[in-house]
Motif scaffolding. Sequence first.
Motif, PDB file in Angstrom:
ATOM      1  N   SER A   1      -3.817   2.218 -11.833  1.00  0.00           N
ATOM      2  CA  SER A   1      -5.170   2.748 -11.607  1.00  0.00           C
ATOM      3  C   SER A   1      -5.113   4.136 -10.969  1.00  0.00           C
ATOM      4  CB  SER A   1      -6.019   1.787 -10.782  1.00  0.00           C
ATOM      5  OG  SER A   1      -5.488   1.599  -9.492  1.00  0.00           O
ATOM      6  N   GLY A   2      -4.096   4.383 -10.148  1.00  0.00           N
ATOM      7  CA  GLY A   2      -3.928   5.718  -9.572  1.00  0.00           C
ATOM      8  C   GLY A   2      -3.585   6.752 -10.627  1.00  0.00           C
ATOM      9  N   ARG A   3      -2.695   6.404 -11.527  1.00  0.00           N
ATOM     10  CA  ARG A   3      -2.350   7.327 -12.626  1.00  0.00           C
ATOM     11  C   ARG A   3      -3.563   7.579 -13.525  1.00  0.00           C
ATOM     12  NH1 ARG A   3       3.573   7.222 -14.797  1.00  0.00           N
ATOM     13  NH2 ARG A   3       4.695   7.206 -12.836  1.00  0.00           N
ATOM     14  N   GLU A   4      -4.338   6.533 -13.778  1.00  0.00           N
ATOM     15  CA  GLU A   4      -5.548   6.697 -14.591  1.00  0.00           C
ATOM     16  C   GLU A   4      -6.539   7.650 -13.924  1.00  0.00           C
ATOM     17  OE1 GLU A   4      -6.908   2.696 -15.249  1.00  0.00           O
ATOM     18  OE2 GLU A   4      -5.264   2.271 -16.656  1.00  0.00           O
ATOM     19  N   MET A   5      -6.669   7.563 -12.597  1.00  0.00           N
ATOM     20  CA  MET A   5      -7.545   8.479 -11.873  1.00  0.00           C
ATOM     21  C   MET A   5      -7.059   9.917 -12.062  1.00  0.00           C
ATOM     22  SD  MET A   5      -7.962   9.098  -7.794  1.00  0.00           S
ATOM     23  CE  MET A   5      -6.310   9.795  -7.827  1.00  0.00           C
TER      24      MET A   5
ATOM     25  N   LYS B   1     -10.951  20.634  -7.778  1.00  0.00           N
ATOM     26  CA  LYS B   1     -11.752  19.427  -7.549  1.00  0.00           C
ATOM     27  C   LYS B   1     -11.103  18.651  -6.411  1.00  0.00           C
ATOM     28  CE  LYS B   1     -14.506  15.899  -8.676  1.00  0.00           C
ATOM     29  NZ  LYS B   1     -15.876  15.876  -8.327  1.00  0.00           N
ATOM     30  N   VAL B   2     -11.898  18.256  -5.419  1.00  0.00           N
ATOM     31  CA  VAL B   2     -11.404  17.518  -4.262  1.00  0.00           C
ATOM     32  C   VAL B   2     -11.798  16.052  -4.410  1.00  0.00           C
ATOM     33  CG1 VAL B   2     -11.513  17.282  -1.754  1.00  0.00           C
ATOM     34  CG2 VAL B   2     -11.549  19.561  -2.797  1.00  0.00           C
ATOM     35  N   ILE B   3     -10.818  15.175  -4.240  1.00  0.00           N
ATOM     36  CA  ILE B   3     -11.013  13.740  -4.402  1.00  0.00           C
ATOM     37  C   ILE B   3     -10.434  13.035  -3.179  1.00  0.00           C
ATOM     38  CG2 ILE B   3     -10.424  11.733  -5.821  1.00  0.00           C
ATOM     39  CD1 ILE B   3      -9.975  13.816  -8.126  1.00  0.00           C
ATOM     40  N   PHE B   4     -11.179  12.094  -2.641  1.00  0.00           N
ATOM     41  CA  PHE B   4     -10.707  11.300  -1.519  1.00  0.00           C
ATOM     42  C   PHE B   4     -10.217   9.956  -2.048  1.00  0.00           C
ATOM     43  CE2 PHE B   4     -13.529  14.407   0.188  1.00  0.00           C
ATOM     44  CZ  PHE B   4     -12.954  14.772   1.385  1.00  0.00           C
ATOM     45  N   VAL B   5      -9.079   9.495  -1.536  1.00  0.00           N
ATOM     46  CA  VAL B   5      -8.480   8.266  -2.052  1.00  0.00           C
ATOM     47  C   VAL B   5      -8.134   7.320  -0.901  1.00  0.00           C
ATOM     48  CG1 VAL B   5      -6.636   7.268  -3.453  1.00  0.00           C
ATOM     49  CG2 VAL B   5      -7.498   9.561  -3.990  1.00  0.00           C
TER      50      VAL B   5
ATOM     51  N   GLU C   1       1.339  15.044  -7.770  1.00  0.00           N
ATOM     52  CA  GLU C   1       2.054  16.280  -7.444  1.00  0.00           C
ATOM     53  C   GLU C   1       2.858  16.786  -8.638  1.00  0.00           C
ATOM     54  OE1 GLU C   1       4.098  15.189  -3.834  1.00  0.00           O
ATOM     55  OE2 GLU C   1       2.256  15.376  -2.642  1.00  0.00           O
ATOM     56  N   SER C   2       3.361  15.869  -9.459  1.00  0.00           N
ATOM     57  CA  SER C   2       4.104  16.291 -10.662  1.00  0.00           C
ATOM     58  C   SER C   2       3.192  16.981 -11.673  1.00  0.00           C
ATOM     59  CB  SER C   2       4.793  15.091 -11.320  1.00  0.00           C
ATOM     60  OG  SER C   2       3.883  14.304 -12.073  1.00  0.00           O
ATOM     61  N   LYS C   3       1.882  16.769 -11.527  1.00  0.00           N
ATOM     62  CA  LYS C   3       0.886  17.397 -12.402  1.00  0.00           C
ATOM     63  C   LYS C   3       0.276  18.646 -11.765  1.00  0.00           C
ATOM     64  CE  LYS C   3       1.157  14.053 -15.425  1.00  0.00           C
ATOM     65  NZ  LYS C   3       1.824  14.252 -16.696  1.00  0.00           N
ATOM     66  N   GLY C   4       0.828  19.066 -10.624  1.00  0.00           N
ATOM     67  CA  GLY C   4       0.355  20.286  -9.972  1.00  0.00           C
ATOM     68  C   GLY C   4      -0.729  20.081  -8.925  1.00  0.00           C
ATOM     69  N   TRP C   5      -1.023  18.836  -8.583  1.00  0.00           N
ATOM     70  CA  TRP C   5      -2.030  18.548  -7.574  1.00  0.00           C
ATOM     71  C   TRP C   5      -1.453  18.751  -6.179  1.00  0.00           C
ATOM     72  CZ3 TRP C   5      -6.081  14.297  -8.522  1.00  0.00           C
ATOM     73  CH2 TRP C   5      -6.477  14.285  -9.858  1.00  0.00           C
TER      74      TRP C   5
ATOM     75  N   GLU D   1       0.827  -1.214   0.000  1.00  0.00           N
ATOM     76  CA  GLU D   1       0.000   0.000   0.000  1.00  0.00           C
ATOM     77  C   GLU D   1       0.859   1.260   0.000  1.00  0.00           C
ATOM     78  OE1 GLU D   1      -2.987   2.167   3.141  1.00  0.00           O
ATOM     79  OE2 GLU D   1      -3.295   0.026   2.809  1.00  0.00           O
ATOM     80  N   LYS D   2       1.864   1.313   0.871  1.00  0.00           N
ATOM     81  CA  LYS D   2       2.662   2.538   0.974  1.00  0.00           C
ATOM     82  C   LYS D   2       3.436   2.822  -0.312  1.00  0.00           C
ATOM     83  CE  LYS D   2       6.626   0.474   3.344  1.00  0.00           C
ATOM     84  NZ  LYS D   2       7.427   0.513   4.563  1.00  0.00           N
ATOM     85  N   GLN D   3       3.825   1.784  -1.045  1.00  0.00           N
ATOM     86  CA  GLN D   3       4.528   1.982  -2.316  1.00  0.00           C
ATOM     87  C   GLN D   3       3.586   2.553  -3.374  1.00  0.00           C
ATOM     88  OE1 GLN D   3       5.720  -2.162  -2.477  1.00  0.00           O
ATOM     89  NE2 GLN D   3       7.880  -1.557  -2.369  1.00  0.00           N
ATOM     90  N   ILE D   4       2.385   2.019  -3.420  1.00  0.00           N
ATOM     91  CA  ILE D   4       1.381   2.521  -4.368  1.00  0.00           C
ATOM     92  C   ILE D   4       1.029   3.962  -4.025  1.00  0.00           C
ATOM     93  CG2 ILE D   4      -0.996   2.239  -5.189  1.00  0.00           C
ATOM     94  CD1 ILE D   4      -0.598  -0.828  -4.579  1.00  0.00           C
ATOM     95  N   GLU D   5       0.777   4.214  -2.755  1.00  0.00           N
ATOM     96  CA  GLU D   5       0.412   5.562  -2.301  1.00  0.00           C
ATOM     97  C   GLU D   5       1.500   6.571  -2.672  1.00  0.00           C
ATOM     98  OE1 GLU D   5      -0.966   7.770   1.853  1.00  0.00           O
ATOM     99  OE2 GLU D   5      -0.827   5.580   1.773  1.00  0.00           O
ATOM    100  N   ARG D   6       2.743   6.261  -2.410  1.00  0.00           N
ATOM    101  CA  ARG D   6       3.854   7.178  -2.705  1.00  0.00           C
ATOM    102  C   ARG D   6       3.953   7.446  -4.196  1.00  0.00           C
ATOM    103  NH1 ARG D   6       5.664  11.413  -1.871  1.00  0.00           N
ATOM    104  NH2 ARG D   6       5.147  10.908   0.265  1.00  0.00           N
ATOM    105  N   ALA D   7       3.860   6.403  -5.016  1.00  0.00           N
ATOM    106  CA  ALA D   7       3.993   6.571  -6.467  1.00  0.00           C
ATOM    107  C   ALA D   7       2.850   7.409  -7.038  1.00  0.00           C
ATOM    108  CB  ALA D   7       4.049   5.210  -7.153  1.00  0.00           C
ATOM    109  N   VAL D   8       1.647   7.173  -6.577  1.00  0.00           N
ATOM    110  CA  VAL D   8       0.492   7.926  -7.086  1.00  0.00           C
ATOM    111  C   VAL D   8       0.550   9.371  -6.609  1.00  0.00           C
ATOM    112  CG1 VAL D   8      -2.032   8.095  -7.109  1.00  0.00           C
ATOM    113  CG2 VAL D   8      -0.931   5.854  -7.328  1.00  0.00           C
TER     114      VAL D   8
END
Length: 93
Positions: free
Chosen positions: A82-86, A43-47, A15-19, A3-10
């Motif tokens: 799936s995180g990148r797709e979101m 836009k606010v999104i909960f993950v 953040e690289s896209k300005g989020w 989980e922590k690896q997926i969370e960090r990568a997403v």
Amino acid sequence: MLEKQIERAVKDYAESKGWITRKWTSPGHAFVPDQIFITPRGKVIFVEFKRTNGRTTAGQEREHQRLRQNMVSVFVIDSVQSGREMVDHYIDS
């Protein structure tokens, strides 16, 4: 993948896209999603992040449903893809 690896990568991708991303804790309220993501357009999104093929608990499902009933976007992400797709889905939102 953990989980922590997926969370960090997403998070890094978003953040690289300005989020803006923030860890969410809510004292007195169990089962809230792990992160709040905010797009550059507000836009606010909960993950909720899970390890690969991980599942949400019944309590998490109830909390996610409560949020969705108030027109809030809640995603359960269990892979970097799936995180990148979101993120890409909301890139112009």
